[in-house]
Design a protein around this motif. Structure first.
Motif, short mmCIF file in Angstrom:
data_model
loop_
_atom_site.label_atom_id
_atom_site.label_comp_id
_atom_site.label_asym_id
_atom_site.label_seq_id
_atom_site.Cartn_x
_atom_site.Cartn_y
_atom_site.Cartn_z
N PRO A 6 -0.14 -6.03 -18.33
CA PRO A 6 -0.83 -5.50 -17.16
C PRO A 6 0.08 -4.93 -16.08
N PHE A 7 1.33 -5.34 -16.03
CA PHE A 7 2.22 -4.87 -14.97
C PHE A 7 3.23 -3.81 -15.45
N GLY A 8 3.31 -3.60 -16.74
CA GLY A 8 4.29 -2.67 -17.30
C GLY A 8 4.21 -1.26 -16.75
N PRO A 9 3.03 -0.64 -16.70
CA PRO A 9 2.94 0.73 -16.18
C PRO A 9 3.43 0.86 -14.73
N GLY A 13 6.90 2.93 -13.58
CA GLY A 13 6.64 4.11 -12.77
C GLY A 13 5.63 5.07 -13.38
N ARG A 14 4.90 4.63 -14.42
CA ARG A 14 3.89 5.50 -15.03
C ARG A 14 2.65 5.60 -14.16
N VAL A 15 2.41 4.60 -13.30
CA VAL A 15 1.31 4.63 -12.33
C VAL A 15 1.85 4.14 -10.99
N ASP A 16 1.21 4.57 -9.92
CA ASP A 16 1.62 4.14 -8.58
C ASP A 16 0.78 2.99 -8.05
N VAL A 17 -0.46 2.88 -8.53
CA VAL A 17 -1.39 1.86 -8.05
C VAL A 17 -2.17 1.34 -9.26
N ALA A 18 -2.47 0.05 -9.25
CA ALA A 18 -3.29 -0.53 -10.32
C ALA A 18 -4.28 -1.50 -9.70
N ILE A 19 -5.48 -1.52 -10.23
CA ILE A 19 -6.48 -2.51 -9.83
C ILE A 19 -6.45 -3.58 -10.91
N LEU A 20 -6.02 -4.78 -10.52
CA LEU A 20 -5.81 -5.87 -11.46
C LEU A 20 -6.51 -7.13 -10.98
N TRP A 21 -6.64 -8.10 -11.88
CA TRP A 21 -7.16 -9.40 -11.50
C TRP A 21 -6.17 -10.09 -10.59
N ALA A 35 -9.93 -4.64 -3.61
CA ALA A 35 -10.72 -3.42 -3.73
C ALA A 35 -12.09 -3.66 -4.35
N TYR A 36 -12.25 -4.76 -5.07
CA TYR A 36 -13.49 -4.95 -5.81
C TYR A 36 -13.66 -6.43 -6.13
N ILE A 37 -14.84 -6.96 -5.89
CA ILE A 37 -15.17 -8.34 -6.24
C ILE A 37 -16.50 -8.30 -6.97
N ASP A 38 -16.54 -8.93 -8.14
CA ASP A 38 -17.78 -8.98 -8.90
C ASP A 38 -17.74 -10.16 -9.84
N SER A 39 -18.88 -10.49 -10.40
CA SER A 39 -18.98 -11.56 -11.38
C SER A 39 -18.34 -11.12 -12.69
N PRO A 72 -0.09 -13.26 -17.34
CA PRO A 72 0.77 -14.18 -16.62
C PRO A 72 0.25 -15.61 -16.74
N ALA A 73 1.14 -16.58 -16.80
CA ALA A 73 0.74 -17.98 -16.96
C ALA A 73 -0.12 -18.47 -15.81
#
Length: 90
Positions: A6-9, A13-21, A35-39, A72-73
């Motif tokens: 999940p953090f590799g890009p 430097g392949r992406v500047d921003v990522a929306i992650l858990w 940026a986003y909260i949902d079930s 990640p653990a």
């Protein structure tokens, strides 16, 4: 983003921003605003045996192939037998 890395890009430097858990506890990454909260949701083909259900337990998914990968653990959810979990997806 790929569940397997999940953090590799970001790191490459392949992406500047990522929306992650969350949480993201990586010392080399900066966490911005939420940026986003949902079930939690479950996606499947309309023809799947569980498609008509209004809710599905993780036990119902015990014999199914589910998407997973490295993480990640500190992210919740360890690779365990799904039958042993009593959380329900809605």
């Amino acid at each position: 983003m790929d569940f397997g890395d999940p953090f590799g890009p970001l790191r490459e430097g392949r992406v500047d921003v990522a929306i992650l858990w969350l949480p993201v506890l990586e010392p080399d990454l900066t966490v911005g605003p939420v940026a986003y909260i949902d079930s939690v949701v479950l996606a499947m083909a309309a023809t799947h045996r569980l498609a008509g259900h209004t809710s599905v337990s993780l036990e119902d998914l015990g014999d199914e192939v589910v998407m997973g990968g490295a993480k990640p653990a500190y992210w919740p959810g360890e690779p365990v037998e799904l039958r042993d979990i009593e959380i329900f997806l809605t």
